[in-house]
Scaffold this motif. Structure first.
Motif, PDB file in Angstrom:
ATOM      1  N   ASP A 264      51.127 103.203  56.589  1.00  0.00           N
ATOM      2  CA  ASP A 264      51.407 102.866  55.202  1.00  0.00           C
ATOM      3  C   ASP A 264      52.758 103.479  54.853  1.00  0.00           C
ATOM      4  O   ASP A 264      52.863 104.673  54.601  1.00  0.00           O
ATOM      5  N   ARG A 265      53.792 102.652  54.883  1.00  0.00           N
ATOM      6  CA  ARG A 265      55.163 103.140  54.644  1.00  0.00           C
ATOM      7  C   ARG A 265      55.334 103.687  53.234  1.00  0.00           C
ATOM      8  O   ARG A 265      56.247 104.454  52.978  1.00  0.00           O
ATOM      9  N   SER A 266      54.453 103.288  52.307  1.00  0.00           N
ATOM     10  CA  SER A 266      54.573 103.794  50.944  1.00  0.00           C
ATOM     11  C   SER A 266      53.970 105.197  50.814  1.00  0.00           C
ATOM     12  O   SER A 266      54.246 105.896  49.849  1.00  0.00           O
TER      13      SER A 266
ATOM     14  N   ASP B 107      53.578 109.042  51.337  1.00  0.00           N
ATOM     15  CA  ASP B 107      54.505 110.141  51.577  1.00  0.00           C
ATOM     16  C   ASP B 107      53.685 111.385  51.915  1.00  0.00           C
ATOM     17  O   ASP B 107      53.351 112.170  51.025  1.00  0.00           O
TER      18      ASP B 107
END
Length: 172
Positions: A100-102, A104
């Motif tokens: 999930d690149r979103s 953090d």
């Protein structure tokens, strides 16, 4: 550095060498890759192994701990932990996680501990770099990394001593 996985992998072969890049970029990418909400010591270890030009990565490689070997040891540790609870799972049979690149991932407790142990390691005057991070990781005989190294047949204490010696000799 690009967010594209292939670009990231290609770019990491020669470094990031500074602590911020290793922790904020490479280790966080490792955590994202496996879907973790936190950056833990195992992610930092994988990131260190990826910095092929560092003395820390060479020390790991000399002990047989390439990125692939570390991943395999971590997988065996995970499988063994589940087996102890009566759950038979093979990582190779599971679907690959979708990063999930979103997300953090935040710095986890084992990473905070390795940073503290690295700072406290002698010699105190030495700059904080990949070798000091490795010393911090190897300083603990508990946790996922220690269990994975034991599962992989690596003598963590010997490797820790070698990392301390390299740090004392001036390796960053």
């Amino acid at each position: 550095m690009s967010d594209n996985k292939n670009d990231r992998d290609d770019g990491r072969r020669d470094g990031p060498k500074d602590v911020r890049a290793i922790l904020v970029q490479a280790a966080r990418d490792e955590a994202r890759r496996e879907g973790s909400r936190t950056v833990e010591a195992e992610h930092v270890l994988l990131a260190l192994a990826a910095v092929k030009s560092s003395a820390a990565a060479r020390l790991l490689a000399d002990a047989g701990l390439t990125e692939d070997a570390i991943r395999a040891a971590l997988n065996r540790e995970w499988e063994a932990g589940l087996a102890a609870a009566g759950i038979a799972v093979r990582v190779a049979e599971l679907p690959e996680s979708t990063p999930d690149r979103s997300r953090d991932p935040q710095i986890g407790e084992s990473t905070k501990l390795l940073l503290h142990r690295g700072v406290e390691a002698p010699p105190k005057h030495a700059r904080f770099g990949p070798m000091r991070m490795l010393v911090g990781i190897l300083a603990s005989d508990r946790g996922r990394v220690a269990r994975a190294l034991q599962t992989g047949g690596v003598d963590r204490a010997v490797l820790h001593t070698q990392a301390l010696q390299a740090l004392a000799a001036g390796s960053r």
